[in-house]
Motif scaffolding. Structure first.
Motif, PDB file in Angstrom:
ATOM      1  N   UNK A 155      36.051  39.948  44.483  1.00  0.00           N
ATOM      2  CA  UNK A 155      35.180  40.791  43.675  1.00  0.00           C
ATOM      3  C   UNK A 155      35.891  42.014  43.136  1.00  0.00           C
ATOM      4  N   UNK A 156      36.724  42.639  43.974  1.00  0.00           N
ATOM      5  CA  UNK A 156      37.481  43.797  43.526  1.00  0.00           C
ATOM      6  C   UNK A 156      38.466  43.456  42.419  1.00  0.00           C
ATOM      7  N   UNK A 157      39.137  42.305  42.570  1.00  0.00           N
ATOM      8  CA  UNK A 157      40.120  41.894  41.553  1.00  0.00           C
ATOM      9  C   UNK A 157      39.427  41.580  40.234  1.00  0.00           C
ATOM     10  N   UNK A 158      38.315  40.843  40.263  1.00  0.00           N
ATOM     11  CA  UNK A 158      37.600  40.496  39.036  1.00  0.00           C
ATOM     12  C   UNK A 158      37.040  41.747  38.361  1.00  0.00           C
ATOM     13  N   UNK A 159      36.527  42.676  39.161  1.00  0.00           N
ATOM     14  CA  UNK A 159      35.957  43.899  38.594  1.00  0.00           C
ATOM     15  C   UNK A 159      37.020  44.764  37.935  1.00  0.00           C
ATOM     16  N   UNK A 160      38.201  44.857  38.565  1.00  0.00           N
ATOM     17  CA  UNK A 160      39.277  45.701  38.033  1.00  0.00           C
ATOM     18  C   UNK A 160      39.958  45.080  36.822  1.00  0.00           C
ATOM     19  N   UNK A 161      40.168  43.774  36.857  1.00  0.00           N
ATOM     20  CA  UNK A 161      40.945  43.123  35.795  1.00  0.00           C
ATOM     21  C   UNK A 161      40.087  42.561  34.666  1.00  0.00           C
ATOM     22  N   UNK A 162      38.842  42.210  34.958  1.00  0.00           N
ATOM     23  CA  UNK A 162      37.983  41.619  33.931  1.00  0.00           C
ATOM     24  C   UNK A 162      36.754  42.507  33.705  1.00  0.00           C
ATOM     25  N   UNK A 163      35.667  42.161  34.368  1.00  0.00           N
ATOM     26  CA  UNK A 163      34.406  42.897  34.263  1.00  0.00           C
ATOM     27  C   UNK A 163      33.549  42.531  35.466  1.00  0.00           C
ATOM     28  N   UNK A 164      32.607  43.400  35.823  1.00  0.00           N
ATOM     29  CA  UNK A 164      31.723  43.079  36.939  1.00  0.00           C
ATOM     30  C   UNK A 164      30.918  41.819  36.674  1.00  0.00           C
ATOM     31  N   UNK A 165      30.739  41.467  35.405  1.00  0.00           N
ATOM     32  CA  UNK A 165      29.953  40.277  35.075  1.00  0.00           C
ATOM     33  C   UNK A 165      30.623  38.994  35.570  1.00  0.00           C
ATOM     34  N   UNK A 166      31.951  39.020  35.676  1.00  0.00           N
ATOM     35  CA  UNK A 166      32.653  37.833  36.148  1.00  0.00           C
ATOM     36  C   UNK A 166      32.455  37.589  37.640  1.00  0.00           C
ATOM     37  N   UNK A 167      31.969  38.575  38.360  1.00  0.00           N
ATOM     38  CA  UNK A 167      31.622  38.376  39.767  1.00  0.00           C
ATOM     39  C   UNK A 167      30.541  37.295  39.891  1.00  0.00           C
ATOM     40  N   UNK A 168      29.672  37.202  38.876  1.00  0.00           N
ATOM     41  CA  UNK A 168      28.617  36.186  38.863  1.00  0.00           C
ATOM     42  C   UNK A 168      29.006  34.965  38.032  1.00  0.00           C
ATOM     43  N   UNK A 169      29.683  35.188  36.911  1.00  0.00           N
ATOM     44  CA  UNK A 169      30.018  34.077  36.013  1.00  0.00           C
ATOM     45  C   UNK A 169      31.014  33.098  36.632  1.00  0.00           C
ATOM     46  N   UNK A 170      31.782  33.557  37.624  1.00  0.00           N
ATOM     47  CA  UNK A 170      32.772  32.684  38.248  1.00  0.00           C
ATOM     48  C   UNK A 170      32.114  31.500  38.958  1.00  0.00           C
ATOM     49  N   UNK A 171      30.825  31.603  39.258  1.00  0.00           N
ATOM     50  CA  UNK A 171      30.120  30.508  39.938  1.00  0.00           C
ATOM     51  C   UNK A 171      29.854  29.314  39.023  1.00  0.00           C
ATOM     52  N   UNK A 172      29.852  29.535  37.708  1.00  0.00           N
ATOM     53  CA  UNK A 172      29.398  28.488  36.784  1.00  0.00           C
ATOM     54  C   UNK A 172      30.249  27.222  36.869  1.00  0.00           C
TER      55      UNK A 172
END
Length: 509
Positions: A162-179
């Protein structure tokens, strides 16, 4: 069919690898989302212009939804079918994850997180039931190792990912990664998983309502207690009373009605009853430690968020190694011996954590985490094997739901307990430490660090005392978890030995 043989169909056994991948993806998704969003909360708060109290509902809605629906998943498999429930849950969880990632307001996000929790509630317990059906009894240790790997690695790797996705992409990818993972799991499960025989049983609405009310109120109390100063808040008192009364009515109801929502006969099995106690303690230790470490490392030791993820992630390596070993030796070594070894190893890691200090390097953090992951892996797999080793296959769906529910409740209680004690102990230790600091003591030093006669010096002294009091409070929490782990270890001697393929199934009275 002999109970030592798999209860899955021949076609399912031919495609066992695909089914295992599907249930593992489902378990990992659900377990991952219990912690992956935590580190993204500050970013979400800024984007949605929400207060800290409002952001708490992003976590609370997910936890409450999952807690209420978990016991229902066992009953639903009877009239609806396990395949339909499992595939539908994956589909709904994936859709809710996408909507969370696309949410533009706090209300939307809370609602979608609630749907996520409701949909994901059945994924972990049903995945275990499916794996146990795919393997004969003598290979249940191997099946449980695969299941536990997903369930334990999810919360462990969640903060780092979650920290890596938030720092490098966006907090939205914390949820979108499940798709993508949800789509793959849904396609594999719908293609290769067969439907279980339907069993129409009357729905015990009163029992379900009382249990849901008790669990929901308890989760709200635990999640909001620290924010509202616990029982000084009218809301917390009301939630505690509702939880206690509803649980009392539920217990009385299932003991007196003919067809209860949750069968009390499961707890007449000694292994399952004691296994439930153990998994409750494991839930406390696992997530309570994960809740303590990030704020300790960031707040007291000054670790950046990315570094925290790097030094806590190796815990998963310890768990992974333990799963590989346990899967090979569980049929050759008494599972009770493995559980004892796992608990003592976990206790060792907690003892190492009581030695944390600002002067240490990150090696102690890494090694204590690896040892704890190794110990929990050695505890979880044989414990689950023993707990389900004397239950009939027809009881697995309901038993796995109860087992997972108790683990989740243990986790919630553990996090609330250590957080509340941390706050109280900081205040208590601060008061105790300042008793030994006087202007006269400071004045007699040859080179005083702070000048107690100035306001700046007093602020400096208070900062040092607060830092020390906070560190002692964290160490006291680790000591408490250590004592709890050691205290529950003697219960291993009351477990029955897990039955092998050649032994008949014995139901404990």
């Amino acid at each position: 069919m002999s109970d030592s043989l798999p209860t899955a169909s021949a076609d399912e056994l031919r495609h066992r690898g695909s089914i295992v991948l599907a249930v593992m993806l489902g378990s990992v998704m659900q377990a991952l989302d219990t912690t992956i969003a935590n580190v993204a909360l500050p970013k979400i708060q800024g984007t949605l212009s929400a207060t800290q109290e409002q952001m708490g509902w992003v976590l609370t809605s997910y936890i409450v939804g999952a807690a209420i629906m978990t016991p229902l998943s066992g009953w639903l498999t009877g009239p609806v079918g396990r395949k339909k429930i499992f595939v539908s849950s994956i589909a709904l969880f994936t859709i809710a994850s996408a909507m969370c990632g696309l949410a533009h307001g706090l209300t939307e996000l809370v609602i979608y997180r609630l749907i996520q929790g409701v949909a994901g509630a059945s994924l972990v317990p049903l995945s275990l039931a499916i794996l146990l059906d795919l393997y004969p009894r003598e290979q249940h240790g191997k099946a449980t190792a695969m299941w536990a790997m997903g369930v334990t690695l999810g919360p462990i790797l969640g903060p780092a990912l979650g920290g890596w996705l938030t720092d490098t992409q966006s907090w939205r990818w914390v949820f979108l990664i499940n798709i993508p993972f949800g789509v793959i799991a849904m396609l594999l499960a719908s293609r290769f998983l067969h439907e279980t025989p339907l069993k129409k049983t009357p729905f015990d609405f009163f029992g379900f309502a009382m249990l849901s009310l008790a669990i929901g109120s308890l989760q709200l109390m635990l999640d909001r207690g620290q924010l509202l100063d616990w029982f000084s808040s009218t809301e917390i008192v009301i939630e505690a009373v509702i939880a206690a009364v509803a649980f009392y009515l539920f217990v009385v109801h299932i003991l007196t009605t003919r067809q209860p929502f949750m069968s009390p006969s499961l707890f007449r099995d000694r292994n399952f009853a004691l296994g439930s106690v153990f998994i409750f303690i494991v839930g406390i230790v696992l997530l309570a430690t994960l809740a303590l470490l990030p704020p300790l490392l960031e707040g007291l030791f000054g670790y950046p968020v990315v570094t925290i993820g790097l030094v806590t992630a190796p815990r998963g390596m310890g768990t992974f190694a333990a799963m590989l070993i346990v899967g090979r030796v569980i049929g050759k070594i008494d599972a009770r011996v493995l559980v004892t070894f796992g608990l003592l190893t976990t206790a060792l890691s907690l003892w190492l954590m009581t030695g944390f200090s600002p002067q240490m390097d990150d090696r102690l953090v890494i090694w204590s985490g690896v040892i704890q992951g190794f110990g929990l892996g050695f505890t979880w797999v044989p414990l689950t094997t023993i707990a389900f080793g004397t239950l009939a296959p027809s009881q697995r769906n309901e038993a796995t739901a109860i087992f997972n529910l108790l683990r989740n409740i243990g986790s919630s209680i553990g996090v609330a307990m250590v957080t509340a004690l941390l706050t109280r102990n900081v205040q208590f230790m601060h008061a105790r430490l300042v008793e030994h600091i006087t202007p006269y003591d400071l004045a007699t030093r040859t080179h005083p660090v702070f000048d107690a006669s100035t306001l700046h010096g007093l602020h400096g002294i208070d900062g040092v005392v607060t830092h020390q009091a906070t560190l002692i409070a964290y160490i006291n929490d680790f000591k408490l978890l250590l004592i709890m782990t050691l205290a529950v270890t003697p219960l291993v001697f009351f477990l029955r030995r897990a039955r092998g393929a050649s032994a008949p199934v014995v139901h404990a009275d």
